[in-house]
Design a protein around this motif. Structure first.
Motif, PDB file in Angstrom:
ATOM      1  N   ARG A 719     -11.892 -13.777  14.690  1.00  0.00           N
ATOM      2  CA  ARG A 719     -12.221 -12.823  15.753  1.00  0.00           C
ATOM      3  C   ARG A 719     -11.420 -13.124  17.019  1.00  0.00           C
ATOM      4  O   ARG A 719     -10.943 -12.220  17.704  1.00  0.00           O
ATOM      5  CB  ARG A 719     -13.726 -12.843  16.035  1.00  0.00           C
ATOM      6  N   SER A 720     -11.289 -14.422  17.348  1.00  0.00           N
ATOM      7  CA  SER A 720     -10.502 -14.794  18.523  1.00  0.00           C
ATOM      8  C   SER A 720      -9.043 -14.372  18.360  1.00  0.00           C
ATOM      9  O   SER A 720      -8.421 -13.811  19.272  1.00  0.00           O
ATOM     10  CB  SER A 720     -10.572 -16.307  18.768  1.00  0.00           C
ATOM     11  N   THR A 721      -8.488 -14.649  17.182  1.00  0.00           N
ATOM     12  CA  THR A 721      -7.088 -14.282  16.932  1.00  0.00           C
ATOM     13  C   THR A 721      -6.898 -12.773  17.012  1.00  0.00           C
ATOM     14  O   THR A 721      -5.943 -12.271  17.630  1.00  0.00           O
ATOM     15  CB  THR A 721      -6.649 -14.795  15.555  1.00  0.00           C
ATOM     16  N   TYR A 722      -7.825 -12.053  16.392  1.00  0.00           N
ATOM     17  CA  TYR A 722      -7.750 -10.594  16.391  1.00  0.00           C
ATOM     18  C   TYR A 722      -7.812 -10.047  17.824  1.00  0.00           C
ATOM     19  O   TYR A 722      -7.047  -9.153  18.201  1.00  0.00           O
ATOM     20  CB  TYR A 722      -8.910 -10.035  15.565  1.00  0.00           C
ATOM     21  N   SER A 723      -8.696 -10.603  18.649  1.00  0.00           N
ATOM     22  CA  SER A 723      -8.850 -10.119  20.024  1.00  0.00           C
ATOM     23  C   SER A 723      -7.572 -10.345  20.830  1.00  0.00           C
ATOM     24  O   SER A 723      -7.149  -9.487  21.613  1.00  0.00           O
ATOM     25  CB  SER A 723     -10.037 -10.810  20.699  1.00  0.00           C
ATOM     26  N   VAL A 724      -6.927 -11.506  20.606  1.00  0.00           N
ATOM     27  CA  VAL A 724      -5.702 -11.809  21.355  1.00  0.00           C
ATOM     28  C   VAL A 724      -4.564 -10.882  20.925  1.00  0.00           C
ATOM     29  O   VAL A 724      -3.793 -10.393  21.764  1.00  0.00           O
ATOM     30  CB  VAL A 724      -5.303 -13.281  21.163  1.00  0.00           C
ATOM     31  N   VAL A 725      -4.456 -10.625  19.614  1.00  0.00           N
ATOM     32  CA  VAL A 725      -3.400  -9.738  19.123  1.00  0.00           C
ATOM     33  C   VAL A 725      -3.572  -8.330  19.689  1.00  0.00           C
ATOM     34  O   VAL A 725      -2.613  -7.712  20.162  1.00  0.00           O
ATOM     35  CB  VAL A 725      -3.384  -9.712  17.584  1.00  0.00           C
ATOM     36  N   VAL A 726      -4.808  -7.817  19.680  1.00  0.00           N
ATOM     37  CA  VAL A 726      -5.053  -6.473  20.223  1.00  0.00           C
ATOM     38  C   VAL A 726      -4.776  -6.459  21.727  1.00  0.00           C
ATOM     39  O   VAL A 726      -4.158  -5.526  22.253  1.00  0.00           O
ATOM     40  CB  VAL A 726      -6.490  -6.020  19.920  1.00  0.00           C
ATOM     41  N   ALA A 727      -5.226  -7.495  22.416  1.00  0.00           N
ATOM     42  CA  ALA A 727      -4.982  -7.573  23.861  1.00  0.00           C
ATOM     43  C   ALA A 727      -3.491  -7.599  24.159  1.00  0.00           C
ATOM     44  O   ALA A 727      -3.016  -6.956  25.111  1.00  0.00           O
ATOM     45  CB  ALA A 727      -5.662  -8.819  24.434  1.00  0.00           C
ATOM     46  N   ASN A 728      -2.746  -8.337  23.336  1.00  0.00           N
ATOM     47  CA  ASN A 728      -1.303  -8.406  23.545  1.00  0.00           C
ATOM     48  C   ASN A 728      -0.655  -7.039  23.330  1.00  0.00           C
ATOM     49  O   ASN A 728       0.232  -6.632  24.098  1.00  0.00           O
ATOM     50  CB  ASN A 728      -0.693  -9.427  22.588  1.00  0.00           C
ATOM     51  N   LEU A 729      -1.100  -6.324  22.306  1.00  0.00           N
ATOM     52  CA  LEU A 729      -0.521  -5.004  22.043  1.00  0.00           C
ATOM     53  C   LEU A 729      -0.814  -4.030  23.178  1.00  0.00           C
ATOM     54  O   LEU A 729       0.052  -3.214  23.537  1.00  0.00           O
ATOM     55  CB  LEU A 729      -1.060  -4.455  20.716  1.00  0.00           C
ATOM     56  N   THR A 730      -2.013  -4.099  23.758  1.00  0.00           N
ATOM     57  CA  THR A 730      -2.307  -3.208  24.894  1.00  0.00           C
ATOM     58  C   THR A 730      -1.410  -3.542  26.086  1.00  0.00           C
ATOM     59  O   THR A 730      -0.941  -2.643  26.793  1.00  0.00           O
ATOM     60  CB  THR A 730      -3.785  -3.316  25.313  1.00  0.00           C
ATOM     61  N   THR A 731      -1.154  -4.830  26.291  1.00  0.00           N
ATOM     62  CA  THR A 731      -0.262  -5.234  27.383  1.00  0.00           C
ATOM     63  C   THR A 731       1.152  -4.731  27.141  1.00  0.00           C
ATOM     64  O   THR A 731       1.821  -4.220  28.055  1.00  0.00           O
ATOM     65  CB  THR A 731      -0.255  -6.763  27.523  1.00  0.00           C
ATOM     66  N   LEU A 732       1.634  -4.865  25.903  1.00  0.00           N
ATOM     67  CA  LEU A 732       2.981  -4.405  25.586  1.00  0.00           C
ATOM     68  C   LEU A 732       3.112  -2.899  25.764  1.00  0.00           C
ATOM     69  O   LEU A 732       4.141  -2.402  26.237  1.00  0.00           O
ATOM     70  CB  LEU A 732       3.356  -4.796  24.154  1.00  0.00           C
ATOM     71  N   ILE A 733       2.065  -2.159  25.404  1.00  0.00           N
ATOM     72  CA  ILE A 733       2.113  -0.703  25.561  1.00  0.00           C
ATOM     73  C   ILE A 733       2.148  -0.327  27.042  1.00  0.00           C
ATOM     74  O   ILE A 733       2.979   0.486  27.479  1.00  0.00           O
ATOM     75  CB  ILE A 733       0.893  -0.048  24.872  1.00  0.00           C
ATOM     76  N   ALA A 734       1.240  -0.915  27.840  1.00  0.00           N
ATOM     77  CA  ALA A 734       1.137  -0.547  29.255  1.00  0.00           C
ATOM     78  C   ALA A 734       2.382  -0.948  30.031  1.00  0.00           C
ATOM     79  O   ALA A 734       2.974  -0.143  30.763  1.00  0.00           O
ATOM     80  CB  ALA A 734      -0.096  -1.187  29.872  1.00  0.00           C
ATOM     81  N   PHE A 735       2.810  -2.184  29.859  1.00  0.00           N
ATOM     82  CA  PHE A 735       3.981  -2.630  30.606  1.00  0.00           C
ATOM     83  C   PHE A 735       5.276  -2.112  29.979  1.00  0.00           C
ATOM     84  O   PHE A 735       6.301  -2.013  30.665  1.00  0.00           O
ATOM     85  CB  PHE A 735       3.992  -4.155  30.709  1.00  0.00           C
ATOM     86  N   GLY A 736       5.238  -1.773  28.690  1.00  0.00           N
ATOM     87  CA  GLY A 736       6.389  -1.117  28.077  1.00  0.00           C
ATOM     88  C   GLY A 736       6.622   0.245  28.692  1.00  0.00           C
ATOM     89  O   GLY A 736       7.769   0.655  28.914  1.00  0.00           O
ATOM     90  N   ALA A 737       5.531   0.960  28.984  1.00  0.00           N
ATOM     91  CA  ALA A 737       5.668   2.243  29.688  1.00  0.00           C
ATOM     92  C   ALA A 737       6.287   2.022  31.063  1.00  0.00           C
ATOM     93  O   ALA A 737       7.149   2.791  31.506  1.00  0.00           O
ATOM     94  CB  ALA A 737       4.295   2.914  29.814  1.00  0.00           C
ATOM     95  N   LEU A 738       5.861   0.961  31.729  1.00  0.00           N
ATOM     96  CA  LEU A 738       6.399   0.655  33.059  1.00  0.00           C
ATOM     97  C   LEU A 738       7.894   0.350  32.984  1.00  0.00           C
ATOM     98  O   LEU A 738       8.651   0.674  33.905  1.00  0.00           O
ATOM     99  CB  LEU A 738       5.648  -0.550  33.638  1.00  0.00           C
ATOM    100  N   ALA A 739       8.319  -0.253  31.887  1.00  0.00           N
ATOM    101  CA  ALA A 739       9.735  -0.603  31.720  1.00  0.00           C
ATOM    102  C   ALA A 739      10.628   0.621  31.615  1.00  0.00           C
ATOM    103  O   ALA A 739      11.840   0.528  31.799  1.00  0.00           O
ATOM    104  CB  ALA A 739       9.912  -1.486  30.484  1.00  0.00           C
ATOM    105  N   THR A 740      10.037   1.785  31.317  1.00  0.00           N
ATOM    106  CA  THR A 740      10.823   3.027  31.220  1.00  0.00           C
ATOM    107  C   THR A 740      10.848   3.778  32.543  1.00  0.00           C
ATOM    108  O   THR A 740      11.400   4.886  32.607  1.00  0.00           O
ATOM    109  CB  THR A 740      10.236   3.950  30.142  1.00  0.00           C
TER     110      THR A 740
END
Length: 773
Positions: A719-740
């Protein structure tokens, strides 16, 4: 009551923040509002002129797409309409050698403004010599201008007044207007009534130019371009506004779809977005209270906060065991979640303490937003959630085998973490000479194409390079003008020695009252002047009585009040005075721009020899670079203190120095590797990259904390691993949008955080040392 109280407090907080947003929040896209506070008098002058100098109100215009005659007619028609439109103080397009208004004003005040007026000029010998020179000028380019004024100005004071300007670089004249012959276009220049920072008024003025151009052009092929600080500011505001909506939409939609895919329950997704919305609302309200305005870049940053604020409800939901109420899950993971929240808060505090207004705004926004998101996750979401036990989530069950294998294999790569840190440190050391960006202009959202267009227009219009200048302070305009007049011998010596090619000064256009009074005293009374003139004209081809208007004008000049800046309104002379003599913070500042500087040390040495603290020799590029370096060093110091504070918080919260070290090592390695990769990609690091790396620190610590969290069993570890992976993906999506983003500042933050967050995930997983409850 345990459920109602946090909900009531949350709603009250949102209501208060909503009132602040409606009643007092003002948003700006003015880049100068994002700049550091000036630390020195020179930097204060720099920022002041960037924000409200006359240059910030100038709009440069080019018209092309037709033959020169057609372009000239278009320029004439456009200038005429703009002069009567009400938006502009001054409009110039080169019509004639001197505009009618300029000619009338200068001629009326010529005896007080002309540098040639002195007692010797009005002696019999002086008058005779002046009359002979006037005859010689009839054959010069100034002849058509001087001939009609001969009866009133036989000594050629108007010519003496215009002579220094005639020697200056001027645009080419064709068909009576300024043209850029190299690029085949007509040129105009307009000064707005509104200050440069009033972007609504500047946008209205630019819209008026566009509308009038459409009315006057006779061929659809004729095009117009505009440039100048206010044009850039309006374009930047439009870009930032569009970015805010687009980035918020893309980040919000992307995170929402990810959470739906991860949890397959709309209510759980809603909890995550509730945390984000609360954090952004409180963050904007906090910045509104702490600063006069909220910068658009700060709002753009809010879109990226989606990626981090949603981490907390993600950790909460993902750690919920089968059959466990959400409130129980919140209580169980709160020690780790609280530490994750506090480390981000301390990282934001480092930015908040900066004297750089932009960093302080981002720091306050992040601090308030993350703190709110964490508290909403801990107390509000469990109170809103159903009390029914939870069932295992299908996505987690399907991901369990892959995540288990990932956890088991990741630790094989633990040695990569210290190797990456050492390698990154080596790259940074090797690249240190070119590691940092010191040019303030590169923090601007202005495109390279727009910068080139501006340089071309300024060159074609003969605008001087004002990088180096001498600034003079005083309590009044008169004091400044007198000081500048006393600097004239020094400035002329620098020209004579070849240290500079030329200089300008407001005292050239508006002499001090003391100088004007001295010139009046040099004018003889009417009877004496008449006698001298009669003797001076003997042997010259002038008829008797021709110079009666001259005698009357001199008599009026003797009794005239001193010329004031208001007397020069709507003239090129007035524009020059407003540009070079400014009222600033209750005092006055005069500027003497230096052009063709061949010895940069000469102005500094000459001014130092004066020993007058009111006189400064400035290199504006050097001052802006120095300002950026100063605040970068401050930001690095604060970032270092932030790292120390975060390490201390971790050591206290985890009650173990070793566990705190295990959390910090992979994150610091990720930060170093991110900086090294950017350096190898020829990206110069700026203050904004420091901000981004502080965000990476907070995000990476969150990942490392949950990877190292003591777990009850293998299911809890998954559960901890899963939560970190999902959290990381949300960060990549949000800041990836900012990178554009089309805004360089937001783009730098986005690109850096995406790279840093990805490395933090990998390094934290490899270095993880999870314990057992």
């Amino acid at each position: 009551m345990r459920r109602v109280a946090p909900i009531a407090a949350w709603l009250a907080c949102l209501a208060a923040c909503g009132w602040i947003l409606i009643s007092r929040t003002s948003v700006t896209a003015d880049l100068t509002a994002f700049l550091p506070r000036a630390a020195t008098p020179a930097q204060e002058l720099l920022v002041s002129q960037l924000r409200d100098g006359v240059a910030s109100r100038l709009i440069l215009i080019a018209v092309d797409g037709a033959d020169v005659a057609t372009l000239a007619a278009t320029s004439q028609a456009l200038a005429t309409r703009l002069r009567t439109g009400g938006h502009f103080t001054y409009v110039a397009n080169g019509t004639g050698t001197l505009a009618k208004r300029d000619r009338e004003v200068l001629f009326a005040h010529r005896y007080l403004l002309s540098p040639a007026v002195n007692a010797a000029r009005f002696t019999e010998e002086g008058l005779h010599a002046a009359l002979k020179r006037t005859l010689e000028l009839f054959a010069s380019p100034l002849g058509p201008l001087i001939r009609p004024t001969l009866p009133r100005d036989p000594t050629g004071e108007l010519a003496a007044l215009l002579a220094p300007q005639a020697r200056r670089s001027q645009p080419t004249l064709s068909h009576g207007v300024w043209v850029d012959t190299r690029r085949g276009r007509a040129l105009l220049m307009a000064e707005t009534h509104a200050p440069g920072y009033d972007l609504d008024a500047q946008a209205a003025a630019q819209a008026a130019i566009e509308a009038e151009f459409v009315e006057v052009r006779t061929d659809p092929a004729i095009r117009m371009v505009m440039s100048g600080p206010s044009v850039f500011a309006v374009e930047s505001r439009a870009t930032i506004r569009a970015d805010i909506w687009r980035l918020t939409l893309v980040a919000g939609l992307g995170v929402t779809l990810l959470l739906l895919a991860a949890y397959r329950r709309i209510s759980l997704v809603a909890f995550g977005l509730l945390s984000v919305a609360s954090g952004i609302t409180v963050g904007i309200a906090a910045v509104s209270l702490g600063f006069d305005v909220v910068h658009g870049i700060t709002l753009g940053f809010g879109a990226a906060l989606v990626g981090e604020a949603v981490d907390y409800p993600t950790f909460l939901v993902a750690h919920r065991a089968a059959g466990e109420p959400l409130a129980a899950t919140a209580a169980r993971i709160w020690p780790t979640l609280r530490l994750a929240m506090l480390t981000t808060v301390f990282g934001s505090l480092a930015m908040l303490l900066s004297s750089f207004v932009g960093l302080a705004q981002l720091g306050l926004f992040s601090l308030a937003g993350v703190l709110t998101a964490g508290l909403v996750t801990r107390y509000v979401i469990p109170a809103l959630a159903s009390t029914r036990p939870n069932h295992r989530m299908a996505p987690l069950a399907r991901a369990a085998p892959a995540l288990g294998a990932l956890c088991g294999r990741a630790r094989i790569f633990a040695p990569i973490v210290p190797v990456a840190f050492v390698a990154a440190a080596g790259v940074i050391a090797l690249e240190r000479a070119t590691l940092w960006e010191n040019d303030l202009a590169n923090l601007s959202p202005i495109s390279d194409a727009a910068k080139r267009r501006d340089e071309e227009l300024r060159s074609a219009l003969g605008a001087p390079d004002v990088r180096q200048l001498i600034a003079v302070r005083g309590k009044s305009a008169e004091e400044v003008l007198q000081r500048l007049e006393r600097l004239e011998p020094m400035l002329r010596r620098m020209v004579d020695s070849g240290a500079i090619r030329a200089y300008d000064s407001p005292a050239r256009y508006l002499p001090s009252v003391a100088t004007q009074r001295a010139r009046q005293a040099a004018l003889p009374d009417a009877d004496e002047l008449a006698r001298r003139l009669a003797r001076a004209t003997q042997g010259l081809p002038f008829r008797e009585g021709l110079f009666k208007p001259f005698l009357e004008d001199v008599a009026r000049a003797r009794a005239a009040p001193p010329v004031r800046p208001s007397d020069l309104a709507e003239t090129a002379w007035g524009l020059a005075v407003r540009s070079l003599l400014v009222d600033q913070d209750g005092g006055w500042v005069g500027f003497a721009p230096l052009s063709g500087v061949t010895d940069p040390n000469a102005p500094v040495s000459a001014v130092a020899a004066l020993g007058d603290p009111a006189v400064l020799a400035l290199d504006l590029k050097a001052e802006s670079d120095s300002m950026v370096r100063t605040y970068r060093e401050q930001a690095l110091t604060l970032a270092f203190l932030g790292v120390i504070a975060i390490a201390a918080v971790l050591a206290l919260g985890l009650r173990s120095l070793r566990r705190a070290t295990d959390v910090m090592i992979p994150v610091l390695a990720a930060i170093a590797a991110t900086a090294a990769i950017l350096a190898l990609a020829d990206v110069r690091l700026s203050l904004l990259h420091i901000v981004s790396l502080l965000l990476v620190l907070g995000i990476g610590v969150n990942y490392a904390l949950f990877f190292n969290r003591a777990v009850a069993d293998s299911a809890d570890r998954l559960r901890s691993t899963y939560s970190v992976v999902v959290a990381n993906l949300t960060t990549l999506i949000a800041f990836g949008a900012l990178a554009t983003s089309g805004t360089a500042i937001l783009q730098a933050i986005g690109q850096t955080v995406v790279l840093g967050a990805a490395l933090s995930l990998v390094f934290s997983a490899a270095w993880a040392r999870p314990g057992v409850e």
